[in-house]
Motif scaffolding. Structure first.
Motif, short mmCIF file in Angstrom:
data_model
loop_
_atom_site.label_atom_id
_atom_site.label_comp_id
_atom_site.label_asym_id
_atom_site.label_seq_id
_atom_site.Cartn_x
_atom_site.Cartn_y
_atom_site.Cartn_z
N LYS A 32 0.83 -1.20 0.00
CA LYS A 32 0.00 0.00 0.00
C LYS A 32 0.87 1.25 0.00
O LYS A 32 2.03 1.22 0.41
N PRO A 33 0.31 2.39 -0.46
CA PRO A 33 1.07 3.65 -0.39
C PRO A 33 1.14 4.14 1.06
O PRO A 33 0.14 4.58 1.62
N VAL A 34 2.30 4.02 1.64
CA VAL A 34 2.50 4.33 3.06
C VAL A 34 3.64 5.32 3.19
O VAL A 34 4.63 5.25 2.46
N PHE A 35 3.49 6.26 4.12
CA PHE A 35 4.63 7.12 4.45
C PHE A 35 4.68 7.36 5.95
O PHE A 35 3.65 7.32 6.63
N VAL A 36 5.89 7.56 6.45
CA VAL A 36 6.09 7.88 7.87
C VAL A 36 6.16 9.39 8.00
O VAL A 36 6.97 10.05 7.34
N GLY A 37 5.30 9.94 8.84
CA GLY A 37 5.21 11.39 9.04
C GLY A 37 3.83 11.76 9.50
O GLY A 37 2.86 11.05 9.21
N GLY A 38 3.72 12.84 10.24
CA GLY A 38 2.42 13.28 10.72
C GLY A 38 1.46 13.56 9.58
O GLY A 38 1.86 14.01 8.51
N ALA A 39 0.18 13.31 9.80
CA ALA A 39 -0.81 13.45 8.72
C ALA A 39 -1.07 14.90 8.34
O ALA A 39 -1.47 15.19 7.22
N GLY A 42 3.25 17.33 9.70
CA GLY A 42 4.53 16.65 9.63
C GLY A 42 5.19 16.71 8.27
O GLY A 42 4.71 17.33 7.33
N VAL A 43 6.33 16.02 8.19
CA VAL A 43 7.11 15.93 6.96
C VAL A 43 7.36 14.45 6.69
O VAL A 43 7.59 13.67 7.61
N VAL A 44 7.31 14.06 5.43
CA VAL A 44 7.56 12.67 5.05
C VAL A 44 9.02 12.33 5.31
O VAL A 44 9.93 12.99 4.77
N SER A 45 9.27 11.35 6.16
CA SER A 45 10.65 10.94 6.41
C SER A 45 11.00 9.65 5.69
O SER A 45 12.18 9.34 5.51
N HIS A 57 7.80 11.92 -1.84
CA HIS A 57 9.21 11.68 -1.56
C HIS A 57 9.57 12.23 -0.19
O HIS A 57 8.84 13.03 0.40
N SER A 58 10.72 11.80 0.32
CA SER A 58 11.20 12.24 1.63
C SER A 58 11.39 13.75 1.63
O SER A 58 11.84 14.33 0.64
N GLY A 59 11.06 14.39 2.75
CA GLY A 59 11.20 15.83 2.89
C GLY A 59 9.97 16.60 2.45
O GLY A 59 9.88 17.81 2.69
N MET A 60 9.01 15.93 1.84
CA MET A 60 7.78 16.59 1.38
C MET A 60 6.83 16.78 2.56
O MET A 60 6.70 15.89 3.41
N PRO A 61 6.15 17.92 2.66
CA PRO A 61 5.14 18.08 3.72
C PRO A 61 4.07 16.99 3.60
O PRO A 61 3.63 16.65 2.49
N SER A 62 3.68 16.44 4.73
CA SER A 62 2.69 15.36 4.73
C SER A 62 1.39 15.79 4.06
O SER A 62 0.74 15.00 3.38
N LYS A 63 1.01 17.05 4.26
CA LYS A 63 -0.22 17.57 3.65
C LYS A 63 -0.16 17.46 2.14
O LYS A 63 -1.13 17.08 1.47
N LYS A 64 1.01 17.79 1.56
CA LYS A 64 1.20 17.70 0.11
C LYS A 64 1.13 16.24 -0.35
O LYS A 64 0.54 15.93 -1.40
N ALA A 65 1.71 15.34 0.45
CA ALA A 65 1.69 13.91 0.11
C ALA A 65 0.27 13.39 0.04
O ALA A 65 -0.08 12.63 -0.87
N SER A 349 16.22 12.43 9.50
CA SER A 349 14.82 12.20 9.20
C SER A 349 14.02 11.77 10.41
O SER A 349 12.90 11.29 10.28
N LEU A 350 14.58 11.90 11.60
CA LEU A 350 13.87 11.45 12.79
C LEU A 350 13.00 12.52 13.42
O LEU A 350 12.17 12.22 14.27
N PHE A 351 13.18 13.78 13.06
CA PHE A 351 12.35 14.86 13.59
C PHE A 351 11.43 15.38 12.50
O PHE A 351 11.86 15.63 11.39
N ASN A 352 10.17 15.62 12.84
CA ASN A 352 9.30 16.29 11.88
C ASN A 352 9.70 17.76 11.75
O ASN A 352 9.54 18.38 10.71
N ASP A 353 10.20 18.34 12.84
CA ASP A 353 10.62 19.74 12.82
C ASP A 353 12.14 19.82 12.92
O ASP A 353 12.69 20.64 13.64
#
Length: 382
Positions: A32-39, A42-45, A57-65, A349-353
């Motif tokens: 499935k399309p899965v990403f780690v990061g706040g919904a 957050g930021v996609v890690s 991709h990594s570094g993309m805002p979760s909202k954009k993802a 990539s361990l911090f959202n901020d």
């Protein structure tokens, strides 16, 4: 004249590491399309290959993802598990490899130079990869070549969950048709400059002169020209650095004041966290030591997500103290130790901020470097 042996470098990279761990914890996420990061904020890690097909991709805002793929599953992240699996893979590699460098939480370089006298290096590396997969159930790719850059780029071409060897003498042939932004270090800005110069493939770089590249890119142009021919001299750095960093204080008078003891714990933690950041390291384990007037000494440790941030380490230190401390008994010595150290890049990539937090600690450390470590401290450290 005796010639140096042909360098043999392998590069291992755990595929979509954070997501792969999440899938092990919850097999329903597989495929499935899965990403780690706040919904929301957050930021996609890390993201699955299924998610990447939607442009995530990594570094993309979760909202954009979630805009790109509304059905994507956002997972908050199990950072203690990531640290545990990273250490597991590190221990497997350390038990086999003659010389290795842990470049990040999911990335390793191995120097196998000279091994071809006794073994087939490719088969040896295939066997090591299979051992990691069998023991951890994690997908992992590797590349092999004459230097770190070629090995890393071979890994990227082998993904997902594969391997690729670039034969010695075939480096330029391997590189030629690849897009220029496949070279490590070529970011969006450099890529744009190269495209404006009519350079699209790595072979296009090699057809330019060093002077032409320097005109558009400065000193980086010369380095890029060398890389287009597969030339790269960076060494695999042996993991010989300190295995831990610690600080302790023996009091002139035995202490029972809990407020003072808490303040001292914070001070000691701030000190070694600062030293850790100055060394460009993060830690995966923290320990507290208490010694009483009769010289009875006890200690306890806990695994933590890889970090160098005071605010993440201090709560664990306090918790360990309370587990150890014999209430009301005078304390002669307090100590704090950080261990399972790794390069700071693993923290990226361990911090959202992450950027905001790094900027904060950089500002704090700059003040400490200018005016002394004791000039800036938390209110709770007295």
């Amino acid at each position: 004249m005796k010639t140096s042996p042909q360098r043999i470098i392998a590069h291992f990279d755990l595929d979509s590491f954070f997501v792969s761990v999440e899938i092990l914890n919850n097999p329903a996420l597989k495929g499935k399309p899965v990403f780690v990061g706040g919904a929301e904020r957050g930021v996609v890690s890390s993201c699955s290959y299924e998610a990447r097909r939607f442009g995530i991709h990594s570094g993309m805002p979760s909202k954009k993802a979630l805009q790109l793929c509304p059905q994507a599953i956002a997972v908050k992240g199990s950072y203690c598990d990531y640290s545990k699996f990273s250490r597991w893979v590190t221990n497997i590699i350390a038990s086999k490899a003659p010389l290795f460098e842990k470049a990040s939480v999911d990335e390793f370089y191995l120097d196998l130079t000279g091994m071809d006298t006794f073994f087939n290096p490719l088969q040896w590396t295939i066997n090591l990869r299979q051992q990691i997969i069998d023991e951890t159930q994690l997908p992992i790719s590797f590349g092999m070549g004459s230097n770190k850059m070629i090995a890393k780029m071979a890994t990227n071409e082998a993904k997902p969950n594969g391997y690729l060897q670039v034969p010695f003498g075939k480096e330029k042939e391997f590189l030629s048709s690849l897009p220029v932004n496949k070279i490590p270090g070529v970011g969006e800005q450099t890529h744009a400059v190269l495209k404006a110069m009519g350079i699209f493939t790595i072979n296009d770089i090699s057809l330019k002169t060093k002077e032409e590249l320097e005109k558009g890119l400065g000193k980086w142009g010369t380095e890029l020209w060398n890389k287009s021919f597969g030339l790269h001299n960076s060494e695999v750095r042996a993991c010989r650095e300190a295995k831990s960093i610690s600080s302790e204080n023996t009091f002139h008078e035995n202490k029972t004041d809990l407020v003072f003891l808490m303040s001292e714990l914070v001070r000691l933690t701030e000190k070694i966290a600062f030293d850790l950041r100055q060394d460009g390291k993060v830690a995966g384990c923290v320990a507290v030591k208490i010694r009483y007037p009769d010289f009875e000494t006890s200690s306890q440790q806990a695994s933590i997500p890889l970090t160098c941030a005071d605010d993440e380490i201090i709560p664990v230190v306090k918790e360990l103290f309370h587990k150890l401390y014999r209430k009301g008994k005078p304390v002669r010595l307090l100590g704090v130790r950080l261990s399972e150290l790794a390069n700071e890049v693993v923290q990226a990539s361990l911090f959202n901020d992450i950027e905001r937090k790094n900027d904060l600690y950089k500002a704090i450390d700059d003040v400490k470097n200018r005016f002394g470590k004791l000039k800036l401290k938390r209110a709770s450290s007295g």
